[in-house]
Motif scaffolding. Structure first.
Motif, short mmCIF file in Angstrom:
data_model
loop_
_atom_site.label_atom_id
_atom_site.label_comp_id
_atom_site.label_asym_id
_atom_site.label_seq_id
_atom_site.Cartn_x
_atom_site.Cartn_y
_atom_site.Cartn_z
N GLU A 72 37.72 56.56 41.60
CA GLU A 72 36.32 56.74 41.98
C GLU A 72 35.91 55.72 43.04
OE1 GLU A 72 33.89 56.59 38.47
OE2 GLU A 72 34.85 58.36 37.60
N ASP A 73 34.78 56.00 43.67
CA ASP A 73 34.17 55.06 44.60
C ASP A 73 32.77 54.74 44.10
OD1 ASP A 73 33.72 53.46 46.81
OD2 ASP A 73 33.09 55.14 48.07
N PRO A 74 32.50 53.51 43.73
CA PRO A 74 33.35 52.35 43.91
C PRO A 74 34.41 52.23 42.82
CG PRO A 74 31.27 51.66 42.95
CD PRO A 74 31.16 53.14 43.22
N ALA A 75 35.45 51.48 43.14
CA ALA A 75 36.50 51.18 42.16
C ALA A 75 35.88 50.39 41.00
CB ALA A 75 37.60 50.37 42.84
N PRO A 76 36.58 50.31 39.86
CA PRO A 76 36.01 49.64 38.68
C PRO A 76 35.99 48.12 38.73
CG PRO A 76 38.22 50.38 38.20
CD PRO A 76 37.88 50.90 39.57
N GLY A 77 36.49 47.54 39.79
CA GLY A 77 36.52 46.09 39.92
C GLY A 77 37.41 45.70 41.08
N TRP B 227 42.04 39.89 37.85
CA TRP B 227 41.09 41.00 37.77
C TRP B 227 39.68 40.46 37.61
CZ3 TRP B 227 39.63 46.08 37.45
CH2 TRP B 227 38.56 46.40 36.61
N ALA B 228 38.72 41.13 38.22
CA ALA B 228 37.31 40.89 37.94
C ALA B 228 36.64 42.25 37.83
CB ALA B 228 36.64 40.06 39.03
N GLY B 229 36.02 42.50 36.67
CA GLY B 229 35.24 43.72 36.48
C GLY B 229 33.90 43.54 37.14
N VAL B 230 33.54 44.43 38.05
CA VAL B 230 32.26 44.35 38.76
C VAL B 230 31.77 45.76 39.05
CG1 VAL B 230 33.43 44.07 41.01
CG2 VAL B 230 31.04 43.34 40.75
N ALA B 231 30.50 45.98 38.77
CA ALA B 231 29.90 47.30 38.96
C ALA B 231 28.38 47.15 38.95
CB ALA B 231 30.33 48.25 37.84
N PRO B 232 27.66 48.17 39.39
CA PRO B 232 26.21 48.12 39.24
C PRO B 232 25.85 47.91 37.77
CG PRO B 232 26.84 49.97 40.63
CD PRO B 232 28.10 49.41 40.03
N PHE C 165 41.63 46.95 28.77
CA PHE C 165 41.36 47.77 29.94
C PHE C 165 39.92 47.55 30.39
CE2 PHE C 165 45.12 50.74 29.67
CZ PHE C 165 45.58 50.47 30.94
N CYS C 166 39.30 46.48 29.86
CA CYS C 166 37.98 46.05 30.31
C CYS C 166 36.93 47.16 30.18
CB CYS C 166 38.05 45.54 31.75
SG CYS C 166 36.71 44.43 32.19
N LEU C 167 36.94 47.84 29.05
CA LEU C 167 36.00 48.94 28.85
C LEU C 167 34.83 48.61 27.92
CD1 LEU C 167 38.46 51.96 28.56
CD2 LEU C 167 36.97 51.37 30.48
N SER C 168 34.91 47.53 27.15
CA SER C 168 33.89 47.30 26.12
C SER C 168 32.49 47.13 26.68
CB SER C 168 34.26 46.11 25.25
OG SER C 168 34.31 44.93 26.01
N HIS C 169 32.33 46.61 27.89
CA HIS C 169 31.00 46.46 28.46
C HIS C 169 30.68 47.56 29.47
CE1 HIS C 169 30.30 42.75 26.43
NE2 HIS C 169 31.38 42.21 26.94
N VAL D 37 47.50 43.86 34.83
CA VAL D 37 46.66 42.69 34.59
C VAL D 37 45.83 42.82 33.32
CG1 VAL D 37 44.87 41.18 35.56
CG2 VAL D 37 46.57 42.22 37.07
N ILE D 38 45.21 43.98 33.09
CA ILE D 38 44.30 44.11 31.94
C ILE D 38 44.69 45.20 30.95
CG2 ILE D 38 42.32 43.09 33.11
CD1 ILE D 38 41.25 45.99 33.48
N GLY D 39 45.83 45.81 31.14
CA GLY D 39 46.29 46.81 30.19
C GLY D 39 46.75 46.14 28.90
N PRO D 40 46.64 46.86 27.78
CA PRO D 40 47.09 46.28 26.50
C PRO D 40 48.60 46.15 26.46
CG PRO D 40 46.45 48.57 26.22
CD PRO D 40 46.12 48.21 27.64
N LYS D 41 49.06 45.24 25.62
CA LYS D 41 50.51 45.03 25.47
C LYS D 41 51.16 46.17 24.70
CE LYS D 41 50.23 40.09 25.84
NZ LYS D 41 50.16 38.81 25.21
N ARG D 42 50.39 46.78 23.79
CA ARG D 42 50.92 47.90 23.00
C ARG D 42 50.33 49.20 23.53
NH1 ARG D 42 48.75 48.16 18.34
NH2 ARG D 42 47.16 46.63 18.74
N PRO D 43 51.13 50.21 23.77
CA PRO D 43 50.61 51.46 24.34
C PRO D 43 49.60 52.19 23.45
CG PRO D 43 52.98 51.62 23.89
CD PRO D 43 52.57 50.22 23.57
#
Length: 193
Positions: free
Chosen positions: A58-63, A75-80, A29-33, A17-23
């Motif tokens: 990990e617990d909790p999962a990243p989204g 996908w929805a990114g959700v975390a504290p 990968f929803c990491l910028s925030h 769902v959120i992986g880049p098209k190019r390896p």
């Protein structure tokens, strides 16, 4: 279509769902925030995927992920908020001392849009945060009115999506995206809503 939203614990599904098209890409990968800018810029190619693979364990999962049957379609990114870059943001205010959770990315794969997936993802993210003890959930969508938002910039969400999910505007921000102001939306979970 039957939609089920589950914690994002299966890396291959997250990557679909959120992986880049190019390896060898240095984006997505929803990491910028989620991680500091220097660390985000330094992670590229397979290292980005490996970082997210660890997050999925990990617990909790990243989204959360939305599934249509066995196929991951959203996908929805959700975390504290304290575990994201929003905690240190000078553009998105803290409105109180509650240990809120943040939803910062909502993505639905092409071919599955306009089928209620966005609402299901937001509700799934709220449920996930509630299960982990969140007293409230925030989002920082664009306030675009009726204006069209470029799909590549819509990942932060649109104000109306969150209003439809029971969020209310809690504050203005000084952040903009694609020329639109972003607003701080909040859903209080202490009242059972």
């Amino acid at each position: 279509m039957t939609v089920e939203v589950r914690p994002a614990t299966v890396f291959d599904d997250v990557a679909a769902v959120i992986g880049p098209k190019r390896p060898n890409a240095s984006v997505c990968f929803c990491l910028s925030h989620r991680i500091p800018a220097k660390e985000n810029q330094a992670l590229s190619g397979p290292a980005r995927g490996e970082y997210v693979r660890r997050l999925c364990a990990e617990d909790p999962a990243p989204g959360v992920l939305a599934y249509d049957g066995d196929e991951p379609v959203g996908w929805a990114g959700v975390a504290p908020r304290s575990a994201t870059q929003f905690d240190r943001s000078t553009r998105i205010p803290h409105i109180d001392d509650l240990p809120v959770w943040s939803v910062w990315c909502v993505r639905v794969r092409p071919g599955h849009r306009r089928a209620g997936m966005t609402g299901a993802l937001i509700e799934g993210a709220v449920a996930f945060a509630r299960e982990h003890g969140a007293p409230a959930v925030e989002a920082y969508p664009v306030d675009n009115g009726d204006a069209r938002v470029d799909l590549t910039m819509a990942f932060v969400g649109l104000r109306r999506w969150f209003e439809a999910a029971g969020f209310t505007k809690a504050a203005d921000t000084t952040s903009t995206l694609d020329g639109f102001p972003r607003v701080l939306m909040r859903r209080d979970l202490r009242t059972g809503s």
